[in-house]
Scaffold this active site. Structure first.
Site, PDB file in Angstrom:
ATOM      1  N   ASN A  37      23.915  33.750  27.289  1.00  0.00           N
ATOM      2  CA  ASN A  37      24.688  33.802  28.533  1.00  0.00           C
ATOM      3  C   ASN A  37      23.866  33.113  29.605  1.00  0.00           C
ATOM      4  O   ASN A  37      22.723  33.504  29.853  1.00  0.00           O
ATOM      5  CB  ASN A  37      24.965  35.262  28.920  1.00  0.00           C
ATOM      6  CG  ASN A  37      25.666  35.402  30.276  1.00  0.00           C
ATOM      7  OD1 ASN A  37      25.529  36.412  30.937  1.00  0.00           O
ATOM      8  ND2 ASN A  37      26.409  34.402  30.692  1.00  0.00           N
ATOM      9  N   GLY A  38      24.447  32.107  30.227  1.00  0.00           N
ATOM     10  CA  GLY A  38      23.742  31.379  31.289  1.00  0.00           C
ATOM     11  C   GLY A  38      23.818  29.894  31.050  1.00  0.00           C
ATOM     12  O   GLY A  38      24.490  29.441  30.124  1.00  0.00           O
ATOM     13  N   CYS A  57      29.460  34.193  29.835  1.00  0.00           N
ATOM     14  CA  CYS A  57      29.615  34.799  28.528  1.00  0.00           C
ATOM     15  C   CYS A  57      29.130  36.231  28.543  1.00  0.00           C
ATOM     16  O   CYS A  57      28.545  36.685  29.520  1.00  0.00           O
ATOM     17  CB  CYS A  57      28.780  34.047  27.503  1.00  0.00           C
ATOM     18  SG  CYS A  57      29.150  32.299  27.438  1.00  0.00           S
ATOM     19  N   GLY A 102      34.508  36.840  28.816  1.00  0.00           N
ATOM     20  CA  GLY A 102      34.800  35.656  28.029  1.00  0.00           C
ATOM     21  C   GLY A 102      35.952  35.873  27.098  1.00  0.00           C
ATOM     22  O   GLY A 102      35.931  36.792  26.282  1.00  0.00           O
ATOM     23  N   TYR A 153      32.665  39.205  41.735  1.00  0.00           N
ATOM     24  CA  TYR A 153      33.817  39.018  40.862  1.00  0.00           C
ATOM     25  C   TYR A 153      33.592  39.356  39.399  1.00  0.00           C
ATOM     26  O   TYR A 153      34.434  39.970  38.765  1.00  0.00           O
ATOM     27  CB  TYR A 153      34.264  37.550  40.941  1.00  0.00           C
ATOM     28  CG  TYR A 153      35.303  37.168  39.911  1.00  0.00           C
ATOM     29  CD1 TYR A 153      36.641  37.531  40.087  1.00  0.00           C
ATOM     30  CD2 TYR A 153      34.947  36.480  38.755  1.00  0.00           C
ATOM     31  CE1 TYR A 153      37.596  37.199  39.138  1.00  0.00           C
ATOM     32  CE2 TYR A 153      35.901  36.158  37.800  1.00  0.00           C
ATOM     33  CZ  TYR A 153      37.215  36.517  38.000  1.00  0.00           C
ATOM     34  OH  TYR A 153      38.157  36.203  37.053  1.00  0.00           O
TER      35      TYR A 153
HETATM   36  P1  AMP Z   1      41.602  30.098  43.432  1.00  0.00           P
HETATM   37  O1  AMP Z   1      43.062  29.913  43.268  1.00  0.00           O
HETATM   38  O2  AMP Z   1      40.882  28.967  42.724  1.00  0.00           O
HETATM   39  O3  AMP Z   1      41.183  30.217  44.861  1.00  0.00           O
HETATM   40  O4  AMP Z   1      41.199  31.399  42.647  1.00  0.00           O
HETATM   41  C1  AMP Z   1      40.697  32.523  43.286  1.00  0.00           C
HETATM   42  C2  AMP Z   1      40.758  33.701  42.361  1.00  0.00           C
HETATM   43  O5  AMP Z   1      39.983  33.440  41.200  1.00  0.00           O
HETATM   44  C3  AMP Z   1      40.229  34.952  43.019  1.00  0.00           C
HETATM   45  O6  AMP Z   1      41.255  35.889  42.979  1.00  0.00           O
HETATM   46  C4  AMP Z   1      39.072  35.396  42.161  1.00  0.00           C
HETATM   47  O7  AMP Z   1      39.242  36.754  41.806  1.00  0.00           O
HETATM   48  C5  AMP Z   1      39.109  34.529  40.944  1.00  0.00           C
HETATM   49  N1  AMP Z   1      37.795  33.937  40.648  1.00  0.00           N
HETATM   50  C6  AMP Z   1      36.784  33.680  41.448  1.00  0.00           C
HETATM   51  N2  AMP Z   1      35.750  33.112  40.806  1.00  0.00           N
HETATM   52  C7  AMP Z   1      36.128  33.005  39.529  1.00  0.00           C
HETATM   53  C8  AMP Z   1      35.503  32.522  38.343  1.00  0.00           C
HETATM   54  N3  AMP Z   1      34.289  32.010  38.353  1.00  0.00           N
HETATM   55  N4  AMP Z   1      36.194  32.590  37.201  1.00  0.00           N
HETATM   56  C9  AMP Z   1      37.440  33.083  37.205  1.00  0.00           C
HETATM   57  N5  AMP Z   1      38.090  33.545  38.269  1.00  0.00           N
HETATM   58  C10 AMP Z   1      37.448  33.517  39.426  1.00  0.00           C
END
Ligand code: AMP
Length: 470
Positions: free
Chosen positions: A112-113, A12, A38, A252
Protein backbone atom coordinates in the site's frame (compact mmCIF):
# COMPACT_ATOMS: atom_id res chain seq x y z
CA UNK A 1 7.55 2.60 -19.41
CA UNK A 2 4.56 4.15 -21.09
CA UNK A 3 2.21 2.05 -19.00
CA UNK A 4 4.07 2.98 -15.89
CA UNK A 5 3.67 6.65 -16.58
CA UNK A 6 -0.05 6.23 -16.71
CA UNK A 7 -0.20 4.44 -13.43
CA UNK A 8 1.31 5.95 -10.39
CA UNK A 9 -1.65 5.93 -8.10
CA UNK A 10 -2.72 3.00 -6.06
CA UNK A 11 -4.52 3.04 -2.79
CA UNK A 12 -4.86 -0.31 -1.25
CA UNK A 13 -5.39 -2.49 1.75
CA UNK A 14 -3.05 -5.15 2.99
CA UNK A 15 -3.63 -7.96 5.45
CA UNK A 16 -1.30 -10.62 6.79
CA UNK A 17 -1.44 -13.48 9.26
CA UNK A 18 1.37 -15.68 10.54
CA UNK A 19 0.79 -18.89 12.45
CA UNK A 20 -2.86 -19.88 12.05
CA UNK A 21 -4.36 -23.02 10.50
CA UNK A 22 -7.16 -20.73 9.30
CA UNK A 23 -4.77 -18.29 7.61
CA UNK A 24 -6.59 -18.01 4.27
CA UNK A 25 -10.04 -17.74 5.84
CA UNK A 26 -8.93 -15.03 8.23
CA UNK A 27 -7.17 -13.14 5.42
CA UNK A 28 -10.35 -13.29 3.36
CA UNK A 29 -12.25 -11.68 6.24
CA UNK A 30 -9.47 -9.15 6.80
CA UNK A 31 -9.74 -8.07 3.19
CA UNK A 32 -13.51 -8.05 3.33
CA UNK A 33 -13.43 -5.57 6.24
CA UNK A 34 -11.09 -3.37 4.22
CA UNK A 35 -13.03 -3.45 0.98
CA UNK A 36 -13.41 0.35 1.09
CA UNK A 37 -9.65 0.68 0.48
CA UNK A 38 -9.83 -1.06 -2.86
CA UNK A 39 -12.49 -2.55 -5.07
CA UNK A 40 -10.65 -3.17 -8.29
CA UNK A 41 -9.01 -6.47 -7.48
CA UNK A 42 -8.23 -8.77 -4.59
CA UNK A 43 -5.74 -11.51 -3.95
CA UNK A 44 -4.35 -13.88 -1.33
CA UNK A 45 -1.10 -15.81 -1.28
CA UNK A 46 -0.59 -18.52 1.36
CA UNK A 47 2.26 -20.82 2.27
CA UNK A 48 2.22 -24.31 3.73
CA UNK A 49 5.92 -24.16 4.50
CA UNK A 50 6.99 -25.64 1.19
CA UNK A 51 4.65 -24.51 -1.54
CA UNK A 52 2.78 -21.31 -1.99
CA UNK A 53 -0.79 -21.02 -3.21
CA UNK A 54 -2.35 -18.03 -4.86
CA UNK A 55 -5.79 -16.77 -5.82
CA UNK A 56 -6.12 -13.41 -7.56
CA UNK A 57 -9.02 -11.82 -9.35
CA UNK A 58 -10.61 -8.63 -10.57
CA UNK A 59 -13.51 -7.27 -8.55
CA UNK A 60 -14.73 -7.40 -4.96
CA UNK A 61 -13.38 -9.74 -2.29
CA UNK A 62 -16.60 -11.76 -2.07
CA UNK A 63 -16.61 -12.26 -5.83
CA UNK A 64 -12.97 -13.28 -6.10
CA UNK A 65 -12.91 -15.83 -3.27
CA UNK A 66 -15.45 -18.60 -3.43
CA UNK A 67 -15.34 -21.49 -0.96
CA UNK A 68 -13.21 -23.69 -3.19
CA UNK A 69 -10.76 -20.83 -3.76
CA UNK A 70 -10.18 -20.44 -0.02
CA UNK A 71 -9.81 -24.21 0.38
CA UNK A 72 -7.00 -24.11 -2.20
CA UNK A 73 -5.10 -21.56 -0.10
CA UNK A 74 -3.44 -24.01 2.28
CA UNK A 75 -0.97 -23.23 5.02
CA UNK A 76 -0.49 -21.21 8.21
CA UNK A 77 0.84 -18.04 6.61
CA UNK A 78 -1.01 -15.72 4.25
CA UNK A 79 -0.97 -12.18 2.93
CA UNK A 80 -3.77 -10.47 1.05
CA UNK A 81 -4.34 -7.30 -0.88
CA UNK A 82 -7.21 -5.15 -2.13
CA UNK A 83 -6.33 -2.84 -4.95
CA UNK A 84 -7.91 0.52 -5.59
CA UNK A 85 -7.14 2.16 -8.81
CA UNK A 86 -8.85 5.00 -10.55
CA UNK A 87 -6.70 5.83 -13.53
CA UNK A 88 -4.66 3.82 -15.97
CA UNK A 89 -4.81 0.17 -16.50
CA UNK A 90 -7.28 -2.02 -14.74
CA UNK A 91 -5.87 -5.43 -15.43
CA UNK A 92 -5.29 -8.78 -13.75
CA UNK A 93 -1.55 -8.42 -14.23
CA UNK A 94 -1.60 -5.48 -11.83
CA UNK A 95 -3.32 -7.50 -9.07
CA UNK A 96 -1.51 -8.18 -5.84
CA UNK A 97 -0.04 -9.92 -3.91
CA UNK A 98 2.76 -10.11 -6.40
CA UNK A 99 4.43 -13.53 -6.22
CA UNK A 100 7.67 -14.49 -7.91
CA UNK A 101 10.03 -17.43 -8.00
CA UNK A 102 13.71 -16.58 -7.81
CA UNK A 103 17.02 -18.21 -6.94
CA UNK A 104 16.20 -18.31 -3.22
CA UNK A 105 12.71 -19.76 -3.53
CA UNK A 106 9.55 -17.75 -3.76
CA UNK A 107 8.52 -14.37 -2.53
CA UNK A 108 5.15 -12.57 -2.30
CA UNK A 109 4.52 -8.87 -1.72
CA UNK A 110 1.44 -6.82 -0.83
CA UNK A 111 1.99 -3.07 -0.99
CA UNK A 112 0.00 0.00 0.00
CA UNK A 113 1.53 3.30 -1.07
CA UNK A 114 3.54 4.72 -3.90
CA UNK A 115 7.26 4.83 -4.47
CA UNK A 116 8.47 8.16 -5.81
CA UNK A 117 11.53 6.76 -7.61
CA UNK A 118 9.99 3.57 -9.00
CA UNK A 119 10.24 4.67 -12.63
CA UNK A 120 13.93 5.53 -12.50
CA UNK A 121 14.86 2.38 -10.54
CA UNK A 122 12.84 0.37 -13.05
CA UNK A 123 14.59 2.04 -15.97
CA UNK A 124 17.98 1.14 -14.46
CA UNK A 125 16.88 -2.45 -13.88
CA UNK A 126 15.56 -2.71 -17.43
CA UNK A 127 18.82 -1.41 -18.77
CA UNK A 128 20.52 -4.27 -16.96
CA UNK A 129 18.13 -6.78 -18.53
CA UNK A 130 15.27 -7.08 -16.04
CA UNK A 131 11.94 -7.93 -17.59
CA UNK A 132 8.75 -6.54 -16.06
CA UNK A 133 5.32 -8.00 -16.50
CA UNK A 134 3.20 -5.31 -14.82
CA UNK A 135 3.11 -1.55 -14.37
CA UNK A 136 3.19 -1.77 -10.55
CA UNK A 137 6.02 -0.18 -8.63
CA UNK A 138 5.77 -3.20 -6.32
CA UNK A 139 7.40 -5.24 -9.06
CA UNK A 140 10.45 -2.99 -8.77
CA UNK A 141 10.75 -4.06 -5.12
CA UNK A 142 10.52 -7.73 -6.06
CA UNK A 143 13.40 -7.34 -8.51
CA UNK A 144 15.52 -5.54 -5.94
CA UNK A 145 14.93 -8.31 -3.40
CA UNK A 146 15.72 -11.01 -5.97
CA UNK A 147 18.88 -9.26 -7.16
CA UNK A 148 20.26 -8.53 -3.70
CA UNK A 149 23.66 -9.99 -2.88
CA UNK A 150 22.49 -10.75 0.66
CA UNK A 151 21.88 -14.38 1.50
CA UNK A 152 18.74 -14.53 3.62
CA UNK A 153 15.28 -13.03 3.29
CA UNK A 154 15.44 -10.30 5.93
CA UNK A 155 18.66 -8.57 4.76
CA UNK A 156 17.51 -8.89 1.15
CA UNK A 157 14.32 -6.98 1.97
CA UNK A 158 16.28 -4.34 3.91
CA UNK A 159 18.66 -4.02 0.98
CA UNK A 160 15.76 -3.48 -1.44
CA UNK A 161 14.16 -0.79 0.68
CA UNK A 162 17.42 1.09 0.97
CA UNK A 163 17.16 1.67 -2.77
CA UNK A 164 13.62 3.03 -2.95
CA UNK A 165 11.94 6.10 -1.63
CA UNK A 166 8.33 7.03 -1.07
CA UNK A 167 5.32 5.69 0.74
CA UNK A 168 5.11 2.03 1.59
CA UNK A 169 3.27 -0.06 4.09
CA UNK A 170 4.18 -3.45 2.77
CA UNK A 171 3.94 -7.12 3.66
CA UNK A 172 6.43 -9.62 2.27
CA UNK A 173 6.49 -13.36 2.79
CA UNK A 174 8.37 -16.44 1.69
CA UNK A 175 7.87 -20.10 2.62
CA UNK A 176 8.06 -19.54 6.37
CA UNK A 177 8.81 -15.89 7.12
CA UNK A 178 6.76 -12.72 7.01
CA UNK A 179 8.01 -9.13 7.02
CA UNK A 180 5.96 -5.98 7.62
CA UNK A 181 7.70 -2.76 6.71
CA UNK A 182 6.62 0.88 6.89
CA UNK A 183 8.49 3.78 5.31
CA UNK A 184 10.36 6.15 7.66
CA UNK A 185 7.81 8.96 7.12
CA UNK A 186 4.91 6.65 8.01
CA UNK A 187 2.68 7.97 5.23
CA UNK A 188 0.27 5.06 5.13
CA UNK A 189 -1.07 3.19 8.15
CA UNK A 190 -0.04 -0.33 9.14
CA UNK A 191 -1.34 -1.94 12.31
CA UNK A 192 -0.18 -5.04 14.10
CA UNK A 193 -2.44 -7.41 16.02
CA UNK A 194 -2.92 -10.80 17.58
CA UNK A 195 -5.35 -13.63 17.10
CA UNK A 196 -4.57 -16.29 19.67
CA UNK A 197 -0.92 -17.13 18.95
CA UNK A 198 -1.05 -15.78 15.43
CA UNK A 199 0.47 -12.42 14.46
CA UNK A 200 -1.67 -10.11 12.34
CA UNK A 201 -0.99 -7.10 10.15
CA UNK A 202 -3.56 -4.85 8.50
CA UNK A 203 -3.83 -1.43 6.92
CA UNK A 204 -6.72 -0.64 9.26
CA UNK A 205 -7.73 -1.93 12.66
CA UNK A 206 -11.34 -2.53 11.53
CA UNK A 207 -9.94 -5.73 9.97
CA UNK A 208 -8.95 -7.02 13.43
CA UNK A 209 -12.41 -6.25 14.82
CA UNK A 210 -14.18 -8.44 12.28
CA UNK A 211 -12.03 -11.51 12.97
CA UNK A 212 -12.04 -11.11 16.75
CA UNK A 213 -8.36 -10.15 16.74
CA UNK A 214 -6.69 -7.73 19.10
CA UNK A 215 -5.02 -4.52 17.94
CA UNK A 216 -1.61 -4.47 19.61
CA UNK A 217 0.15 -1.43 18.11
CA UNK A 218 1.13 0.24 14.84
CA UNK A 219 4.19 -0.87 12.91
CA UNK A 220 6.25 2.27 13.54
CA UNK A 221 7.44 4.54 10.74
CA UNK A 222 10.79 3.13 9.58
CA UNK A 223 10.20 -0.15 11.38
CA UNK A 224 10.54 -3.60 9.93
CA UNK A 225 8.87 -6.43 11.82
CA UNK A 226 10.16 -9.90 11.05
CA UNK A 227 8.03 -12.94 11.95
CA UNK A 228 9.55 -16.40 11.65
CA UNK A 229 9.54 -19.71 13.51
CA UNK A 230 11.98 -18.01 15.92
CA UNK A 231 9.39 -15.40 16.89
CA UNK A 232 8.65 -11.72 16.25
CA UNK A 233 11.55 -9.29 15.98
CA UNK A 234 11.61 -5.57 15.33
CA UNK A 235 14.28 -3.60 13.44
CA UNK A 236 14.79 0.04 12.49
CA UNK A 237 17.18 -0.27 9.54
CA UNK A 238 16.45 3.06 7.83
CA UNK A 239 17.59 6.61 8.40
CA UNK A 240 15.15 8.39 10.69
CA UNK A 241 12.82 10.92 9.03
CA UNK A 242 10.20 13.29 10.38
CA UNK A 243 6.85 11.54 10.59
CA UNK A 244 4.45 12.50 7.84
CA UNK A 245 1.20 10.59 8.25
CA UNK A 246 -1.40 11.13 5.56
CA UNK A 247 -4.09 13.47 6.84
CA UNK A 248 -6.39 12.44 3.98
CA UNK A 249 -6.83 9.06 5.65
CA UNK A 250 -8.81 11.00 8.25
CA UNK A 251 -10.59 13.18 5.72
CA UNK A 252 -11.88 10.46 3.46
CA UNK A 253 -10.10 7.22 3.07
CA UNK A 254 -10.10 5.22 6.32
CA UNK A 255 -13.17 3.64 7.86
CA UNK A 256 -14.55 5.61 10.84
CA UNK A 257 -14.38 2.55 13.10
CA UNK A 258 -10.61 2.23 12.60
CA UNK A 259 -7.81 3.57 14.74
CA UNK A 260 -5.32 5.22 12.42
CA UNK A 261 -1.99 6.67 13.56
CA UNK A 262 -3.20 6.20 17.12
CA UNK A 263 -6.42 8.22 16.68
CA UNK A 264 -10.06 7.23 16.23
CA UNK A 265 -11.06 8.15 12.69
CA UNK A 266 -14.64 8.84 13.77
CA UNK A 267 -13.58 11.14 16.60
CA UNK A 268 -11.27 13.16 14.35
CA UNK A 269 -13.77 13.37 11.50
CA UNK A 270 -16.46 14.59 13.88
CA UNK A 271 -13.94 17.10 15.22
CA UNK A 272 -13.43 18.42 11.69
CA UNK A 273 -17.17 19.12 11.59
CA UNK A 274 -17.12 20.91 14.95
CA UNK A 275 -14.23 23.11 13.84
CA UNK A 276 -16.02 23.84 10.60
CA UNK A 277 -19.10 24.97 12.52
CA UNK A 278 -16.92 27.51 14.37
CA UNK A 279 -15.11 28.62 11.29
CA UNK A 280 -18.02 28.82 8.87
CA UNK A 281 -21.30 29.24 10.74
CA UNK A 282 -24.54 29.87 8.87
CA UNK A 283 -28.20 30.42 9.69
CA UNK A 284 -29.96 27.26 8.59
CA UNK A 285 -32.72 24.78 9.46
CA UNK A 286 -31.07 21.45 8.81
CA UNK A 287 -27.61 19.84 8.55
CA UNK A 288 -27.37 16.89 6.17
CA UNK A 289 -24.32 14.79 5.28
CA UNK A 290 -23.27 13.49 1.92
CA UNK A 291 -23.33 9.82 2.87
CA UNK A 292 -21.20 8.02 3.86
CA UNK A 293 -18.05 10.10 3.83
CA UNK A 294 -19.66 13.29 5.19
CA UNK A 295 -21.61 11.71 8.06
CA UNK A 296 -19.28 12.15 11.08
CA UNK A 297 -18.33 15.71 10.08
CA UNK A 298 -21.99 16.65 9.59
CA UNK A 299 -22.78 15.26 13.05
CA UNK A 300 -20.00 17.38 14.50
CA UNK A 301 -21.23 20.45 12.62
CA UNK A 302 -24.79 19.92 13.84
CA UNK A 303 -23.77 19.32 17.46
CA UNK A 304 -21.58 22.40 17.58
CA UNK A 305 -23.99 24.72 15.73
CA UNK A 306 -27.18 23.44 17.39
CA UNK A 307 -28.82 23.02 13.98
CA UNK A 308 -30.78 19.74 13.71
CA UNK A 309 -29.11 16.84 11.89
CA UNK A 310 -30.85 14.40 9.61
CA UNK A 311 -30.05 11.96 6.84
CA UNK A 312 -31.42 14.09 4.02
CA UNK A 313 -30.03 11.82 1.34
CA UNK A 314 -30.06 8.07 1.10
CA UNK A 315 -27.27 6.14 -0.45
CA UNK A 316 -27.73 3.02 -2.47
CA UNK A 317 -25.19 0.68 -0.93
CA UNK A 318 -25.24 -1.87 -3.66
CA UNK A 319 -23.02 0.00 -6.04
CA UNK A 320 -19.32 0.66 -5.57
CA UNK A 321 -17.78 4.02 -4.83
CA UNK A 322 -18.48 6.06 -7.94
CA UNK A 323 -14.97 7.47 -7.94
CA UNK A 324 -13.44 4.14 -8.93
CA UNK A 325 -15.12 4.13 -12.32
CA UNK A 326 -12.38 4.85 -14.81
CA UNK A 327 -14.55 6.74 -17.27
CA UNK A 328 -15.90 10.21 -16.59
CA UNK A 329 -19.12 9.38 -18.30
CA UNK A 330 -19.83 6.60 -15.81
CA UNK A 331 -18.84 8.65 -12.79
CA UNK A 332 -21.30 11.41 -13.61
CA UNK A 333 -24.06 8.91 -14.04
CA UNK A 334 -22.97 7.25 -10.81
CA UNK A 335 -23.93 10.17 -8.60
CA UNK A 336 -27.55 9.85 -9.64
CA UNK A 337 -27.82 6.16 -9.05
CA UNK A 338 -25.95 6.44 -5.79
CA UNK A 339 -27.76 9.18 -3.86
CA UNK A 340 -31.36 10.21 -3.54
CA UNK A 341 -32.69 13.08 -1.39
CA UNK A 342 -35.60 12.73 1.01
CA UNK A 343 -37.89 15.47 -0.27
CA UNK A 344 -40.04 15.66 2.81
CA UNK A 345 -37.06 16.56 4.97
CA UNK A 346 -35.53 19.07 2.63
CA UNK A 347 -38.50 20.92 1.14
CA UNK A 348 -38.54 24.66 1.96
CA UNK A 349 -35.56 24.32 4.29
CA UNK A 350 -32.29 26.20 4.46
CA UNK A 351 -29.94 23.23 4.30
CA UNK A 352 -26.27 22.87 5.29
CA UNK A 353 -24.76 20.05 3.23
CA UNK A 354 -21.52 18.61 4.63
CA UNK A 355 -19.06 16.60 2.55
CA UNK A 356 -15.48 15.63 3.26
CA UNK A 357 -13.80 17.05 0.15
CA UNK A 358 -14.21 18.50 -3.30
CA UNK A 359 -11.90 16.97 -5.86
CA UNK A 360 -13.13 17.80 -9.36
CA UNK A 361 -16.39 19.27 -8.11
CA UNK A 362 -18.62 17.19 -10.33
CA UNK A 363 -20.15 15.11 -7.53
CA UNK A 364 -20.85 18.14 -5.40
CA UNK A 365 -22.49 20.03 -8.25
CA UNK A 366 -24.87 17.15 -8.91
CA UNK A 367 -25.72 16.81 -5.24
CA UNK A 368 -26.53 20.49 -4.88
CA UNK A 369 -28.69 20.33 -8.01
CA UNK A 370 -30.52 17.33 -6.57
CA UNK A 371 -31.15 19.00 -3.23
CA UNK A 372 -32.43 22.17 -4.89
CA UNK A 373 -34.68 20.09 -7.13
CA UNK A 374 -36.02 18.46 -3.95
CA UNK A 375 -37.24 21.88 -2.83
CA UNK A 376 -34.48 23.26 -0.58
CA UNK A 377 -34.74 27.03 -0.10
CA UNK A 378 -31.01 27.52 0.34
CA UNK A 379 -28.01 25.16 0.07
CA UNK A 380 -24.93 25.97 2.15
CA UNK A 381 -22.06 23.69 1.19
CA UNK A 382 -19.52 22.95 3.93
CA UNK A 383 -16.38 20.94 3.24
CA UNK A 384 -14.65 19.33 6.22
CA UNK A 385 -11.14 19.69 4.77
CA UNK A 386 -9.17 22.49 3.10
CA UNK A 387 -9.27 23.00 -0.68
CA UNK A 388 -7.48 20.11 -2.42
CA UNK A 389 -4.94 21.89 -4.59
CA UNK A 390 -2.17 19.38 -5.29
CA UNK A 391 -1.91 15.78 -6.43
CA UNK A 392 -0.69 13.11 -4.04
CA UNK A 393 2.32 10.90 -4.77
CA UNK A 394 2.18 8.82 -1.66
CA UNK A 395 -0.78 6.57 -2.26
CA UNK A 396 -4.01 8.57 -2.36
CA UNK A 397 -5.49 8.85 -5.79
CA UNK A 398 -5.94 12.46 -6.77
CA UNK A 399 -6.21 13.75 -10.31
CA UNK A 400 -3.81 16.15 -12.01
CA UNK A 401 -3.64 19.76 -10.98
CA UNK A 402 -5.58 20.64 -14.09
CA UNK A 403 -8.53 18.58 -12.87
CA UNK A 404 -8.49 19.68 -9.23
CA UNK A 405 -11.17 22.34 -8.90
CA UNK A 406 -9.46 24.26 -6.11
CA UNK A 407 -6.10 24.32 -7.90
CA UNK A 408 -7.64 26.34 -10.70
CA UNK A 409 -10.46 28.39 -9.24
CA UNK A 410 -11.13 30.57 -6.21
CA UNK A 411 -13.64 29.49 -3.58
CA UNK A 412 -16.10 32.04 -4.96
CA UNK A 413 -15.68 30.70 -8.50
CA UNK A 414 -16.23 27.16 -7.26
CA UNK A 415 -19.34 28.31 -5.37
CA UNK A 416 -20.74 29.77 -8.58
CA UNK A 417 -19.92 26.60 -10.52
CA UNK A 418 -21.60 24.45 -7.86
CA UNK A 419 -24.59 26.82 -7.67
CA UNK A 420 -24.40 26.79 -3.87
CA UNK A 421 -25.75 29.74 -1.85
CA UNK A 422 -22.57 29.68 0.24
CA UNK A 423 -19.45 27.51 0.22
CA UNK A 424 -16.81 27.18 2.92
CA UNK A 425 -13.91 24.83 3.60
CA UNK A 426 -12.22 23.90 6.87
CA UNK A 427 -8.86 25.66 7.21
CA UNK A 428 -5.66 23.64 7.44
CA UNK A 429 -4.83 25.27 10.79
CA UNK A 430 -8.14 24.21 12.36
CA UNK A 431 -7.90 20.76 10.85
CA UNK A 432 -4.43 20.19 12.28
CA UNK A 433 -5.37 21.65 15.66
CA UNK A 434 -7.18 18.38 16.39
CA UNK A 435 -3.94 16.42 16.46
CA UNK A 436 -1.18 16.34 19.03
CA UNK A 437 1.70 18.81 18.52
CA UNK A 438 -0.54 20.87 16.24
CA UNK A 439 -0.44 18.14 13.61
CA UNK A 440 3.27 18.51 12.84
CA UNK A 441 3.50 14.75 12.20
CA UNK A 442 1.16 14.98 9.20
CA UNK A 443 1.62 15.25 5.47
CA UNK A 444 -0.70 17.93 4.07
CA UNK A 445 0.77 18.11 0.56
CA UNK A 446 -2.65 17.79 -1.09
CA UNK A 447 -3.71 20.97 0.70
CA UNK A 448 -0.51 23.04 0.58
CA UNK A 449 1.91 21.47 -1.91
CA UNK A 450 4.55 20.84 0.77
CA UNK A 451 5.79 17.47 -0.41
CA UNK A 452 7.88 15.74 2.26
CA UNK A 453 9.87 13.81 -0.38
CA UNK A 454 11.17 15.26 -3.61
CA UNK A 455 8.94 14.21 -6.47
CA UNK A 456 11.75 12.69 -8.53
CA UNK A 457 10.21 10.94 -11.49
CA UNK A 458 6.90 12.74 -11.37
CA UNK A 459 8.33 16.07 -12.42
CA UNK A 460 10.15 14.48 -15.32
CA UNK A 461 7.71 11.83 -16.46
CA UNK A 462 4.40 13.43 -15.65
CA UNK A 463 4.79 17.20 -16.01
CA UNK A 464 1.09 17.40 -16.88
CA UNK A 465 0.29 16.59 -13.26
CA UNK A 466 1.47 20.05 -12.36
CA UNK A 467 -0.10 22.05 -15.14
CA UNK A 468 -2.85 24.45 -14.19
CA UNK A 469 -5.94 24.75 -16.26
CA UNK A 470 -5.37 28.45 -16.69
P1 AMP B 1 -15.52 15.19 -7.08
O1 AMP B 1 -16.74 15.07 -7.91
O2 AMP B 1 -14.32 14.81 -7.92
O3 AMP B 1 -15.36 16.54 -6.46
O4 AMP B 1 -15.60 14.10 -5.95
C1 AMP B 1 -15.69 14.43 -4.61
C2 AMP B 1 -16.12 13.23 -3.82
O5 AMP B 1 -15.17 12.18 -3.98
C3 AMP B 1 -16.24 13.54 -2.35
O6 AMP B 1 -17.55 13.25 -1.98
C4 AMP B 1 -15.28 12.61 -1.66
O7 AMP B 1 -15.95 11.91 -0.63
C5 AMP B 1 -14.81 11.66 -2.71
N1 AMP B 1 -13.34 11.54 -2.73
C6 AMP B 1 -12.42 12.39 -2.34
N2 AMP B 1 -11.17 11.93 -2.53
C7 AMP B 1 -11.31 10.72 -3.08
C8 AMP B 1 -10.41 9.70 -3.51
N3 AMP B 1 -9.10 9.86 -3.43
N4 AMP B 1 -10.92 8.58 -4.01
C9 AMP B 1 -12.25 8.44 -4.12
N5 AMP B 1 -13.16 9.34 -3.75
C10 AMP B 1 -12.71 10.47 -3.23
Amino acid sequence: MEEMEKKFHDECAVFGIYGSPEAANVTYLGLYAQQHRGQESAGIVSSDGEDHHMVLGMGLVADVFKKDAIARLMGDIAIGHNRYSTTGESHIKNCQPLAIEYANGYLALAHNGNLVNAASVRAELEERGSIFRSSMDTEVISHLIAKSAEKSFLPRVVDAFHQVSGAYSLLAMNENEMIAVRDPYGFRPLAMGKLGDATLFASETCAFDLIGGEYVRDVEPGELVHVSPEGVKSFFPFQKKPHRHCVFEFVYFARPDSIIFGESVHRIRKGFGRELAHEAPVDADLVIPVPDSGVPAAMGYAEESGIPFDMGMIRNHYIGRTFIEPENRIRHFGVKIKLNPIRELIKNKRVVVVDDSIVRGTTCKKIIGMIKAAGAKEVHMRISSPPTICPCFYGIDTPTKGELAAANFTVEEIRQFLKADTLAYLSKERMLSLFKNGGEDFCTACFDGNYPIKRYDMDILQPELFEYRR
